[in-house]
Design an enzyme around this catalytic site. Structure first.
Site, PDB file in Angstrom:
ATOM      1  N   GLY A   1      47.090  50.335  41.422  1.00  0.00           N
ATOM      2  CA  GLY A   1      48.141  49.704  42.315  1.00  0.00           C
ATOM      3  C   GLY A   1      48.088  48.068  41.981  1.00  0.00           C
ATOM      4  O   GLY A   1      49.224  47.663  41.659  1.00  0.00           O
TER       5      GLY A   1
ATOM      6  N   MET B   1      45.224  44.550  40.791  1.00  0.00           N
ATOM      7  CA  MET B   1      44.038  44.187  40.261  1.00  0.00           C
ATOM      8  C   MET B   1      43.662  42.741  40.691  1.00  0.00           C
ATOM      9  O   MET B   1      44.780  41.853  40.309  1.00  0.00           O
ATOM     10  CB  MET B   1      43.848  44.268  38.724  1.00  0.00           C
ATOM     11  CG  MET B   1      42.466  44.140  38.032  1.00  0.00           C
ATOM     12  SD  MET B   1      41.573  45.784  38.653  1.00  0.00           S
ATOM     13  CE  MET B   1      39.968  45.173  37.737  1.00  0.00           C
ATOM     14  N   GLU B   2      42.641  42.390  41.481  1.00  0.00           N
ATOM     15  CA  GLU B   2      42.346  41.097  42.031  1.00  0.00           C
ATOM     16  C   GLU B   2      42.007  40.077  41.067  1.00  0.00           C
ATOM     17  O   GLU B   2      40.983  39.139  41.494  1.00  0.00           O
ATOM     18  CB  GLU B   2      41.444  41.576  43.098  1.00  0.00           C
ATOM     19  CG  GLU B   2      39.835  41.753  42.618  1.00  0.00           C
ATOM     20  CD  GLU B   2      39.658  43.316  42.578  1.00  0.00           C
ATOM     21  OE1 GLU B   2      40.603  44.047  42.122  1.00  0.00           O
ATOM     22  OE2 GLU B   2      38.772  43.583  42.826  1.00  0.00           O
ATOM     23  N   ASN B   3      42.330  39.862  39.988  1.00  0.00           N
ATOM     24  CA  ASN B   3      41.886  38.792  39.035  1.00  0.00           C
ATOM     25  C   ASN B   3      41.946  37.637  39.512  1.00  0.00           C
ATOM     26  O   ASN B   3      43.191  37.148  40.078  1.00  0.00           O
ATOM     27  CB  ASN B   3      42.815  38.627  37.566  1.00  0.00           C
ATOM     28  CG  ASN B   3      43.113  40.298  37.181  1.00  0.00           C
ATOM     29  OD1 ASN B   3      42.196  40.831  36.935  1.00  0.00           O
ATOM     30  ND2 ASN B   3      44.348  40.380  37.245  1.00  0.00           N
TER      31      ASN B   3
ATOM     32  N   HIS C   1      45.490  42.919  50.770  1.00  0.00           N
ATOM     33  CA  HIS C   1      44.488  43.306  50.063  1.00  0.00           C
ATOM     34  C   HIS C   1      43.807  42.559  49.091  1.00  0.00           C
ATOM     35  O   HIS C   1      42.724  42.196  48.886  1.00  0.00           O
ATOM     36  CB  HIS C   1      44.616  44.819  49.763  1.00  0.00           C
ATOM     37  CG  HIS C   1      43.536  45.512  49.162  1.00  0.00           C
ATOM     38  ND1 HIS C   1      42.792  46.681  49.615  1.00  0.00           N
ATOM     39  CD2 HIS C   1      42.680  45.143  47.716  1.00  0.00           C
ATOM     40  CE1 HIS C   1      41.974  47.033  48.640  1.00  0.00           C
ATOM     41  NE2 HIS C   1      41.983  46.115  47.634  1.00  0.00           N
ATOM     42  N   GLU C   2      44.709  42.150  47.951  1.00  0.00           N
ATOM     43  CA  GLU C   2      44.308  41.639  46.892  1.00  0.00           C
ATOM     44  C   GLU C   2      43.985  39.996  47.133  1.00  0.00           C
ATOM     45  O   GLU C   2      42.950  39.592  46.468  1.00  0.00           O
ATOM     46  CB  GLU C   2      45.420  41.716  46.052  1.00  0.00           C
ATOM     47  CG  GLU C   2      45.926  43.099  45.156  1.00  0.00           C
ATOM     48  CD  GLU C   2      44.844  43.882  44.885  1.00  0.00           C
ATOM     49  OE1 GLU C   2      43.774  43.581  44.187  1.00  0.00           O
ATOM     50  OE2 GLU C   2      44.876  45.084  44.991  1.00  0.00           O
TER      51      GLU C   2
ATOM     52  N   HIS D   1      40.331  39.628  48.226  1.00  0.00           N
ATOM     53  CA  HIS D   1      39.556  39.666  47.025  1.00  0.00           C
ATOM     54  C   HIS D   1      39.094  38.264  46.424  1.00  0.00           C
ATOM     55  O   HIS D   1      38.111  38.164  45.945  1.00  0.00           O
ATOM     56  CB  HIS D   1      39.899  40.603  45.992  1.00  0.00           C
ATOM     57  CG  HIS D   1      39.827  41.929  46.038  1.00  0.00           C
ATOM     58  ND1 HIS D   1      38.506  42.619  46.355  1.00  0.00           N
ATOM     59  CD2 HIS D   1      40.457  43.136  45.973  1.00  0.00           C
ATOM     60  CE1 HIS D   1      38.589  43.886  46.449  1.00  0.00           C
ATOM     61  NE2 HIS D   1      39.853  44.267  46.356  1.00  0.00           N
TER      62      HIS D   1
END
Ligand SMILES: [Zn+2]
Length: 796
Positions: A252, A254-256, A286-287, A290
């Site tokens: 969905g 990605m928390e880079n 959400h991300e 992180h």
């Protein structure tokens, strides 16, 4: 290819320290990309190794001298190490189309090319040589050579850009699996907030959609950022915050650190519904959480995935509601997420929210744990923890934890220590039963005479709200209860309908008594509280899955109450659950068409009663067996209830007509041309595969076995090949799929998930279940094996 083991990771982490990377990526060649990395590290042992996947023309120097040691396509052995070392690895690496590595995508809408490094567990080694484990956090300095007309984004701010060369500022120490690079002619909307440069980016052909949604995306970003800045003691840890809507991402989002990637389906063409906006806000929140949980403080090994994901999932729902103004996000959590976690917790593959490190012996096993237990059950457990210990103590513990382990790694024990110190409660004992034990409790309603009594089957303490209703489900009263070993009598509520956990504070199966359940069967649609209704719909979906509720009683609930449903998430999820898991598990294939018809009748009734026209129309397009109705919609470019056919709805209608045998290849090709985007290509692929003919199935299969088929195209074709209503026609492809699966899975862990998700949707008879069992007795790679085992558990 060897999969890194826990023992290897521990040995390497004990020996190495002070790791840093200088990475140079050259994207100018279309066939392979150049990857040169200088790795500096201190070492206390004589030897170690770097990972590099499928490198070509690999040259290695160690402390200035060439290394001749055999490179086996996976690892570069390093021997004769000094106290401080510098390794240079130069290689050419292949681009991919499956989302595991340096992914390339050419946009059919305008021919533009995009190249992005999609990494994750065990995948950074497909982009450059590295110590591919998260507890060797390292600063990364990146230089990229690419088309001078492009924009290049990465984890930190651009320090220098001249013509075709970009150089990025060194990052703080970050986990290697969260490196990112996104290159292409992005359409960018940038702004400043909180002293940071921020941006939203999407491919050029989605510029109109990004512009349409930009004000909202920026507002959500700023409000979530301000919220986190307010509740966390640690400041935002990175020097930039870009959010890139990228093509064909397997996840969905990605928390880079500093540069989050989202799948670009989050900015759909045509309309975006309230439900889609709400879940997008949840993912943004959400991300961003992180950046602290996962990026600033990182798990040491993969047993603690939950430390990242449960926390981010909990924050995503809570903060999108509290800070970004999306009321009722927990309704979606109850109905779309929680039932999946209850199902997952009954499979043989279930595991504690926080397993022991030894239970995740290698990275392949780790890849299987990004599941409903780590995300949903874990988030539910955290919500229960906050309910039990209170917001203030919870945040005090979390902040102490973040500060103590900033830019480093930590474990469950570290977090529990911090929470325990912040609370007068016994957090350690709580964690033991909630986080270290698998399986879920049940909360049952019994009666002592007329008096309701709550009984817990299981091992965990629960604090939740219980609600009393009259026979027409009008709420009369509510109270908080603590339920443990001792049953709780609800004196004063004699003869009343009662619903425990009606607002979802805890994680357990709810089993109502007959008096309460029959009131639900009569009056569910009239119950005012969205959250309580979502808990009850979820209870019904769960009960039909466990065979505690007969299919007929479940379908009667749909007949009766779906038409009156007001909440869009409840409408769409109940329809998808009924046509998906309920059909594939509980309904023999020859009855699948009849169930579609019943759902269609309920959707039409919902539309006639003035229910949400877009949501009911989309649902009807999945279920309708009335070709005339669907043809009329196509011809009029709007539904009978005056909903314009935007691309998403139009493709649902086209696919459905194709699946009913009412649209031929030429008509589908006309639709594809008319659309002209990648989304149209995928819609057409599904529609072509859906046609109920032997030839169509054979053509679809031929696409799946193409060697370099992309992840999205594979999913699109599989979505049409074997639907619930075509069990007989598609049966021949089950053994072929089972035979081909392990070969496909060899492409990588993310593609394995794509293959697993593609499992035939039709109901399997006993002989077909035996075929699946036989396949599992053979040699199946870890990630795919997990999917197939879960299918077997879900369908038996
Ligand atoms: Zn996450």
């Amino acid at each position: 290819m060897p999969s890194l083991t826990l023992a290897e990771a521990r040995t390497r982490a004990a020996q190495l320290s002070d790791v840093s990377y200088d990475v140079e990526i050259d994207l100018t060649d279309l066939q392979t990309f150049g990857s040169r990395v200088t790795v500096r590290f201190a070492c206390t042992g004589p030897e170690t190794f770097l990972e590099l996947h499928r490198g070509q023309d690999v040259t290695v120097t160690l402390n200035g001298a060439p290394v001749d040691a055999a490179y086996d396509g996976a690892r570069i052995p390093l021997t004769g190490l000094a106290e401080r070392n510098e390794v240079v690895v130069d290689a050419r690496l292949p681009y991919v189309s499956d989302g595991d590595g340096m992914h390339t995508f050419t946009d059919p809408a305008d021919g533009e090319r995009y190249v992005s490094a999609y990494v994750g567990v065990d995948i950074t080694q497909r982009v450059f040589a590295c110590f591919d484990q998260v507890d060797l956090k390292a600063p990364i300095t990146l230089r990229v050579v690419a088309d001078p007309a492009w924009t290049v984004l990465s984890n930190s701010a651009v320090a220098m850009n001249q013509a075709d060369m970009w150089e990025f500022a060194p990052t703080p120490p970050i986990p290697i699996d969260l490196f990112v690079l996104c290159a292409g002619p992005w359409h960018s909307r940038t702004f400043q907030h909180g002293g940071l440069p921020m941006g939203w980016h999407a491919r050029r052909s989605l510029a109109a959609e990004l512009d349409r949604d930009f004000d909202e995306l920026r507002r959500i970003t700023e409000q979530c950022f301000d919220h986190y800045a307010g509740i966390f003691d640690e400041p935002f840890p990175f020097d930039t915050y870009d959010q890139v809507l990228v093509p064909e991402l397997n996840w969905g989002a990605m928390e880079n650190p500093g540069c989050v990637t989202f799948r670009d389906e989050f900015i759909p063409r045509g309309r975006i519904t309230e439900g889609e906006r709400t879940s997008r806000a949840m993912v943004i929140a959400h991300e961003m959480s992180h950046m602290w949980f996962g990026d600033l403080v990182t798990q040491t090994w993969w047993e603690d995935i939950w430390l990242n994901e449960s926390f981010a999932e909990y924050m995503g729902f809570q903060v999108s509601e509290d800070a970004a103004g999306f009321a009722g996000t927990w309704v979606g959590f109850q109905i779309t997420h929680k039932p999946r976690a209850l199902v997952a917790d009954r499979r043989r593959s279930t595991h504690p929210v926080a397993p022991l490190p030894e239970d995740v012996p290698d990275v392949d096993t780790a890849s299987t744990n990004f599941d409903a237990i780590s995300y949903v059950k874990g988030a539910s457990a955290l919500r229960q923890l906050v309910t039990w210990m209170g917001d203030e103590d919870f945040l005090a513990g979390v902040n102490a934890h973040l500060t103590k382990h900033r830019f480093a790694n930590a474990t469950l024990a570290d977090l529990v220590d911090a929470l325990d110190a912040a609370s007068p409660r016994e957090v350690r004992a709580w964690a033991e039963v909630w986080l270290r034990q698998s399986g879920h409790d049940a909360i049952r309603v019994e009666r002592d005479g007329d008096v309701p009594v709550l009984v817990r089957d299981g091992i965990r303490p629960h604090r939740f709200l219980v609600t009393a209703y009259d026979d027409a489900l009008v709420e009369l009263d509510r109270r908080v209860v603590d339920l443990d070993v001792e049953p709780v009598r609800l004196d004063g509520w004699a003869g009343r309908v009662v619903v425990p956990n009606a607002h979802g504070e805890t994680f357990a199966r709810v089993q109502l008594d007959e008096l309460s359940w029959s009131a639900v069967e009569d009056g569910l649609g009239a119950l005012e509280d969205d959250l309580a209704r979502s808990v009850l719909w979820a209870t019904a979906v769960d009960a039909v899955a466990t065979r505690d509720l007969q299919v007929e009683r479940y379908l009667a609930l749909v007949d009766r109450h779906l038409p009156a449903e007001r909440h869009v998430d409840l409408i769409s999820t109940v329809v998808e659950a009924t046509l998906g898991p309920v059909l594939s598990k509980r309904v023999p294939a020859h009855d699948a068409a009849a169930v579609h018809e019943r759902v269609a009748v309920a959707c039409r009734a919902g539309l006639d009663a003035g229910g949400d026209p877009v949501t009911f129309s989309r649902a009807l397009a999945l279920a309708s067996r009335d070709a005339e109705e669907l043809r009329r919609w196509l011809a009029d470019q709007r539904t009978d209830h005056d909903v314009a056919l935007d691309p998403q709805l139009r493709w649902r209608v086209v696919r459905r007509l194709a699946g009913l045998g009412e649209l031929d290849a030429r008509a589908i090709e006309e639709e594809r041309r008319r659309d002209g985007t990648s989304n149209g290509d995928l819609g057409a692929a599904t529609a072509l595969a859906s046609r109920p003919t032997e030839e169509a199935k054979a053509e679809a299969w031929a696409v799946l076995v193409e060697g370099d088929v992309s992840n999205r195209r594979f999913s699109a074709v599989a979505a049409g090949l074997w639907p619930a209503e075509q069990a007989e026609l598609a049966a021949a492809y089950l053994p072929r799929y089972l035979e081909a699966g392990p070969r496909w899975a060899a492409r990588g862990p993310a593609f394995s998930q794509v293959v697993g998700h593609a499992f035939p949707a039709f109901h399997l008879d006993d002989a077909q279940l035996d075929l699946l069992r036989e396949a599992l007795a053979g040699d199946v790679p870890t990630v795919l094996r997990r999917y197939w085992q879960d299918v077997l558990d879900d369908r038996t």
